[in-house]
Design a protein around this motif. Structure first.
Motif, PDB file in Angstrom:
ATOM      1  N   ASP A  50      -5.674   0.155  -0.507  1.00  0.00           N
ATOM      2  CA  ASP A  50      -5.852  -1.141  -1.175  1.00  0.00           C
ATOM      3  C   ASP A  50      -4.646  -1.482  -2.056  1.00  0.00           C
ATOM      4  O   ASP A  50      -4.213  -2.632  -2.110  1.00  0.00           O
ATOM      5  N   TYR A 104      -2.931  -4.887  -1.255  1.00  0.00           N
ATOM      6  CA  TYR A 104      -3.276  -6.001  -2.126  1.00  0.00           C
ATOM      7  C   TYR A 104      -2.540  -6.038  -3.459  1.00  0.00           C
ATOM      8  O   TYR A 104      -2.677  -6.995  -4.200  1.00  0.00           O
ATOM      9  N   ARG A 113      -9.000   5.291  -0.053  1.00  0.00           N
ATOM     10  CA  ARG A 113      -9.148   3.843   0.124  1.00  0.00           C
ATOM     11  C   ARG A 113      -8.426   3.092  -0.988  1.00  0.00           C
ATOM     12  O   ARG A 113      -7.833   2.055  -0.759  1.00  0.00           O
TER      13      ARG A 113
END
Length: 131
Positions: free
Chosen positions: A35, A39, A31
């Motif tokens: 991310d 981001y 994850r």
């Protein structure tokens, strides 16, 4: 039309009503890696790039890995034509006094609110590049 990887994935998650963790599991990546790509503008390594391209297939041909970061935001379009952008659905819900469920349904289905004090409002997800 070329689209940045970050925006493509955010739109994909919204279209399929998926959480990022489930997509990370499908791609066999952590994850934190997903991310970072979404981001923080990081570009996946060549092994992950191949996995991503295989997963998305043909629909992935106009995606570019340009290191741009996008954020999902929520926009209310009121019956009088005015609009405002909020960072989160929770912020929109609290400020506008409408349930998050109604907001999400409107975003998903494109429906106009039919009842209550926000009658005639529409809600949309928008994707804005981080500068």
């Amino acid at each position: 039309m070329k689209v940045s990887f970050s925006e493509f994935v955010l739109r994909y998650l919204d279209e399929w009503n998926l959480e990022a963790g489930y997509l990370a599991d499908d791609l066999y990546v952590g994850r934190h890696s997903l991310d970072a790509w979404l981001y923080r503008g990081r570009i996946p390594n060549s092994d992950n790039m191949k996995t991503i391209q295989d997963y998305f297939g043909e629909e992935f041909k106009d995606v570019v890995f340009d290191g741009k970061e996008f954020r999902r935001k929520f926009k209310v379009i009121r019956a009088d034509g005015s609009s405002q952008v909020y960072d989160t659905a929770d912020e929109l819900s609290l400020t506008e006094g409408i349930s998050k469920r109604t907001i999400m349904r409107s975003c998903r289905d494109g429906e106009v609110v039919q009842k209550g004090k926000r009658k005639g409002c529409r809600f949309e997800r928008i994707y804005m590049e981080v500068e």
